[in-house]
Each structure stands twice: as structure tokens, then as C-alpha cells.
Enzyme design. Structure first.
Site, PDB file in Angstrom:
ATOM      1  N   PHE A  38      -6.670 -17.596  55.088  1.00  0.00           N
ATOM      2  CA  PHE A  38      -6.640 -18.700  54.129  1.00  0.00           C
ATOM      3  C   PHE A  38      -6.547 -18.106  52.727  1.00  0.00           C
ATOM      4  O   PHE A  38      -7.391 -17.297  52.330  1.00  0.00           O
ATOM      5  CB  PHE A  38      -7.886 -19.578  54.234  1.00  0.00           C
ATOM      6  CG  PHE A  38      -7.881 -20.733  53.262  1.00  0.00           C
ATOM      7  CD1 PHE A  38      -7.325 -21.943  53.618  1.00  0.00           C
ATOM      8  CD2 PHE A  38      -8.415 -20.593  51.993  1.00  0.00           C
ATOM      9  CE1 PHE A  38      -7.301 -23.011  52.716  1.00  0.00           C
ATOM     10  CE2 PHE A  38      -8.399 -21.644  51.088  1.00  0.00           C
ATOM     11  CZ  PHE A  38      -7.842 -22.853  51.459  1.00  0.00           C
ATOM     12  N   LYS A  51     -14.548 -18.195  42.961  1.00  0.00           N
ATOM     13  CA  LYS A  51     -15.791 -18.737  43.513  1.00  0.00           C
ATOM     14  C   LYS A  51     -17.058 -18.260  42.799  1.00  0.00           C
ATOM     15  O   LYS A  51     -17.368 -18.740  41.724  1.00  0.00           O
ATOM     16  CB  LYS A  51     -15.845 -18.484  45.018  1.00  0.00           C
ATOM     17  CG  LYS A  51     -14.865 -19.392  45.786  1.00  0.00           C
ATOM     18  CD  LYS A  51     -15.171 -19.434  47.257  1.00  0.00           C
ATOM     19  CE  LYS A  51     -14.161 -20.281  48.013  1.00  0.00           C
ATOM     20  NZ  LYS A  51     -14.417 -21.717  47.911  1.00  0.00           N
ATOM     21  N   THR A  94      -0.179 -21.931  30.032  1.00  0.00           N
ATOM     22  CA  THR A  94      -0.793 -22.284  28.754  1.00  0.00           C
ATOM     23  C   THR A  94      -2.111 -21.558  28.535  1.00  0.00           C
ATOM     24  O   THR A  94      -2.350 -20.952  27.501  1.00  0.00           O
ATOM     25  CB  THR A  94      -1.021 -23.808  28.661  1.00  0.00           C
ATOM     26  OG1 THR A  94       0.239 -24.465  28.736  1.00  0.00           O
ATOM     27  CG2 THR A  94      -1.704 -24.175  27.348  1.00  0.00           C
ATOM     28  N   ASP A 140      -7.910 -10.311  49.149  1.00  0.00           N
ATOM     29  CA  ASP A 140      -8.358 -11.631  48.701  1.00  0.00           C
ATOM     30  C   ASP A 140      -9.872 -11.694  48.819  1.00  0.00           C
ATOM     31  O   ASP A 140     -10.426 -11.910  49.898  1.00  0.00           O
ATOM     32  CB  ASP A 140      -7.697 -12.712  49.569  1.00  0.00           C
ATOM     33  CG  ASP A 140      -8.092 -14.118  49.162  1.00  0.00           C
ATOM     34  OD1 ASP A 140      -9.080 -14.281  48.421  1.00  0.00           O
ATOM     35  OD2 ASP A 140      -7.420 -15.067  49.610  1.00  0.00           O
TER      36      ASP A 140
END
Length: 497
Positions: free
Chosen positions: A213, A350, A375, A319
Site C-alpha cells: 500500500f 504519519k 504551491t 516507504d
């Protein structure tokens, strides 16, 4: 329905365990002297009537169908999450592993109320064009101070998915520039890319693993393979997936089979790379496949993955969105692997309350401006929070404390779960901090356990097909662990006597 006797049992258990707040028990006694000693249960069921009412009203304007209950964050404290009805649940899920130091942590509140924070919030800069005078030092004192070994640069982003997507972009641009060398972009590249065609639009790929994931944005979703519901109806890149080892537990009893399984997966990985019709720019892997079911592999497997990436000049992205920032008993979970060379990039989010990816090679930063760009390019207010989180973790040695609490949890759960071999199996996460999970024999039994935990005042989450995972804060101490274990034992007796 929750019985009043359950509430009395919780209070008695807290008293029996002598859950008095003291610094010797956990850092929670310093941060949260008024933290409850046990769950506070005020309604006959959770969610209670006020929570149900508020959730129904919210549902008229916001998709809240995944909501467990409506929370009252002003009344939450430490390791206890309050709901709208005043129930306070011992939280071992912690906002899907994203609360590092407990609810309403006083040091984080100081940071939040500072003039520095006020300026960061109301004057939120477009960082790539107008960085603040303080941003470099804020990064050095927090996010960069925590950088994985061998890394000294960071790109800040907006979320875990965004961190992975920008890491993918860095990989694609890096590999293309390697091929291009000192040459400039060709006219053909500049014109074809405006039609989403090669050679300007790359046909390179990011390789991920089955059950992995990595987020729900377009690029990250093409590497996510945990559940079909995440991906349905969304266009996807035709990127490859390699098998991830399916280990047997207990690990000590299946060393030969697990070694063979990891060799099989490494062999398949190399075969996929060799046979893929286009270049593979990077590979992404989680230290533990969290959403996919808390699937682990041994350091041997990850060392093999690193060697294969090096052999084929594929960038390795780790990850650490869910595994990073202390929960595994190391600040970064990939530290457990003892790699000979660091990964090329490590993504985070997280528990740091900020997001981005670490790297070392300056060529992972494109030569031209505006290529890795948006931005905000992150958020200074979140970098300030991350700085405080890092400093508090260091101040109280919370990574080692988390490992100690994890050892208590794992050993006790091993004993407890062994009494119910027909209901539960595959306890995993030994020597991996509080990053612990186990499987139920069916999704229905898993859901019954999760629902019952809530009625007993414990907020806990699942993952994968039938797993339960622990994701407490770093301020979750021995006293919280003992309380949690006692409640779980009581629930097992209720469900399986």
C-alpha cells in the site's frame, strides 16, 4: 451491549495493577498526570447516542461511512481518545498510526501556540518560490536531524501519498537524465510530451509488491495492491508487481521454509525486472506491509532486494509512511535490515505529522526549477510539529522505551493467543517495537473482536483480510500495556469460553 459490570471490572483491574502515575512507569506520567487509569465508559454502547446523531448530521455533507464514532479531541488526553458522548477509550490505533506523543501533548501545544507557529499558519508560504528565513533551520533541527543514516537532504510534501508520488517523479527524472547525459531536451521530447506521448512522456515504471500500500493518488495508486476497493474505476499505469514473502509463524519453527520462500520471491523479482518490456526506474517497498495485513519479511529478503536494485541500477524507495518514527523499536524500521548501502529514498509521514522523502544523491533533485514543484511544497507548520516530535523522542529515549513495551506486549500476547489456537494465529512483530499483529481465522471473528474491544473501551484497528494490528503512541507505557492485555484476556474469555 456493554454491561455496567464491564466498567467496574476495568476500574478494579486498574486498581489491581496499581496504575499510579510516576515517571518510572512511562513518559505519559510526565506529559499527562491527569490521564485516566482505565477506559471511562458512560454509555451502554459505543458509538453512543450523541456520536450517532452527530455522525448522521455530518453524513449529509461529508462521506463519513468509514467512521467508527465521532471524537471529541478537546477532551482526549494522552493514550485515551474521547468520543462525543464522553467515553474515553484506550487508543492502540492512534489515528491509523499517526499520533506520536499522545493526544493534547503539552509540548506540542506549546509549539502550536507559539508566535512561530502563528506566522507559519497565517502566512503559509509557497516554499519553492518564497521560503521563510527560518525554514532551513527548522528542517535541520527536526526532520533532517532525524534523517536515516546516509541521507542529508529532504523534499517536503503534503501527505504520505504525495511523498511517494514526488519520490516517483524524482526517480523518473533521474533515470531520464542519466540517459540524456549533458544533452538538453530535444524538440521531439518537448512536443510529444504535450500530447502525453513518448519520447517526452516516459514509459518507465515503478515496481511494487503484491499486497503493498503506497497511497491513493494516481501514481501511488498504481503501486497500491492491498485491496481492490482502493483501485476500482481509476485509470492505472501498467506497472509490475513482484511477490512479497508469505512467512510462516512462529519464525523459529519455519526457518527453512521461510528462507526458501524469500529466495523464491527474490528470484521472481529478478525475473520480472529482466522481462519487463520497459525500463523500471525505481522499486518501492514497505518494511512491513501495513494496510496489506502487517506482512513481514526478514533482513535477508530486504538485503537481497537492495542487491538486485544495485545490480540493475534501479532506485530503491523505502516507504516508511506508517513504519517510521519509532514504532518499530528503531527510529526508521529499515534500520533493522543492516543494509550495506542505504536506500536511495525514504518516504515518511504519519507519526511525524509532516511528509516528504529523504535522499542523499543531489542528482535526485532535477537540474531545472519548477519540475519538482507545487504551491506549498510541504508546510512549515507541520515541520515545526515534526521538530518538537523529534526533540521529545530524543529527550525521553522513546524509541528504546517503545521497544521495551513491545517486548512486554509480544511475550504476553504469545502466551495469551496460544490458549486459542483455533481462533488466532500468526502472531508477528517480535523484536519490532509495538508494531505487532495477529490473524483471526475469519474476517467475521476479527470484526467481532474489534467491536467488542470498543465496548470494553479499547480503540483498535484491523488490516488485511483478517488481521488485528497494534499502533499505539510512543507514550504508551508498561502500565498501558498491562491494562490492554488484561482487557484483551477478559474479551477472549467472554467470546471463547
Amino acid at each position: 451491549m456493554l454491561r455496567r459490570s464491564a466498567y467496574k471490572n476495568l476500574q478494579q483491574r486498574a486498581s489491581q495493577l496499581q496504575l499510579k502515575r510516576s515517571a518510572s512507569q512511562s513518559v505519559a506520567s510526565i506529559y499527562f498526570p491527569s490521564e485516566p487509569t482505565a477506559p471511562v465508559l458512560k454509555t451502554e454502547s459505543i458509538p453512543g447516542p450523541k456520536s450517532v446523531e452527530l455522525n448522521e448530521e455530518l453524513g449529509k455533507v461529508f462521506d463519513n461511512r468509514a467512521a467508527y464514532f465521532v471524537s471529541d479531541y478537546k477532551q482526549s488526553i494522552g493514550n485515551y481518545l474521547s468520543d462525543a458522548d464522553g467515553n474515553k477509550l484506550l487508543d492502540v490505533y492512534a489515528q491509523i498510526s499517526s499520533i506520536a506523543l499522545g493526544y493534547n501533548n503539552p509540548e506540542l501545544l506549546k509549539t502550536a501556540k507559539s508566535d512561530e507557529m502563528a506566522s507559519a499558519i497565517i502566512n503559509r508560504p509557497a516554499l519553492a518560490c518564497f521560503p521563510s528565513a527560518e525554514y532551513g533551520q527548522v528542517l535541520k533541527d527536526g526532520i533532517l536531524a532525524a534523517a536515516p543514516k546516509g541521507m542529508n537532504k529532504v523534499w517536503t510534501a503534503l501527505s504520505g501519498s504525495c511523498a511517494n508520488e514526488t519520490a516517483y517523479k524524482a526517480a523518473f527524472m533521474y533515470q531520464a537524465q542519466k540517459k540524456r547525459g549533458s544533452l538538453d531536451f530535444t524538440h521531439e521530447e518537448l512536443s510529444s510530451v504535450m500530447e502525453n506521448k513518448a519520447p517526452g512522456a516516459s514509459d518507465s515504471a515503478i515496481l511494487s509488491f503484491e499486497k503493498g500500500f503506497h497511497g491513493r493518488l494516481f501514481g501511488s495508486l498504481s503501486t497500491t495492491r492491498s485491496k481492490a476497493i482502493h483501485k476500482l474505476d481509476i485509470p492505472a499505469f501498467p506497472w509490475p508487481a513482484a511477490p512479497f514473502p508469505k512467512l510462516k509463524y512462529p519464525l523459529d519453527n519455519h526457518k527453512h521454509e521461510n528462507h526458501a520462500e524469500e529466495d523464491r520471491c527474490l528470484g521472481e523479482l529478478e525475473k520480472i525486472i529482466k522481462n519487463h518490456p520497459t525500463d523500471i526506474a525505481a522499486l518501492i517497498v514497505e518494511p512491513v506491509q501495513s494496510e496489506g495485513g502487517d506482512n513481514h519479511a526478514t533482513p535477508y529478503f530486504f538485503q537481497g532486494v537492495r542487491d538486485i536494485c544495485t545490480k540493475y541500477e534501479i532506485l530503491m524507495i523505502v516507504d516508511e509512511v506508517q513504519t517510521g518514527v519509532g514504532a518499530s523499536g528503531k527510529f526508521w524500521a529499515h534500520e533493522h535490515w543492516n543494509l550495506t548501502t542505504p536506500p536511495d529514498m525514504v518516504t515518511f509521514s504519519k507519526k511525524f505529522q509532516a511528509a516528504g522523502f529523504y535522499f542523499k544523491n543531489p542528482d535526485l533533485q532535477p537540474a531545472q526549477p519548477y519540475r519538482q514543484f507545487n504551491t506549498w511544497c510541504g508546510d512549515p507548520s507541520k515541520a515545526l510539529i515534526a521538530r518538537t516530535i523529534y526533540q521529545e523522542i530524543e529527550k525521553y529515549d522513546l524509541v528504546n522505551k517503545t521497544q521495551e513495551v513491545g517486548d512486554i506486549l509480544y511475550k504476553s500476547l504469545d502466551t495469551l493467543l496460544s490458549k486459542y489456537p483455533t481462533k488466532m494465529k500468526n502472531l508477528r512483530g517480535e523484536n519490532f517495537g509495538t508494531f505487532i499483529a495477529w490473524d483471526f481465522t475469519s474476517v467475521l471473528e476479527r470484526q467481532e473482536f474489534l467491536d467488542t474491544c470498543r465496548q470494553y473501551g479499547v480503540n483498535i484497528g484491523g488490516c488485511g483480510d483478517s488481521s488485528v494490528r497494534l499502533r499505539p503512541t510512543l507514550a504508551f507505557g508498561e502500565e498501558h500495556a498491562k491494562l490492554f492485555l488484561g482487557i484483551v484476556e477478559e474479551i477472549f474469555l467472554k467470546l471463547y469460553k
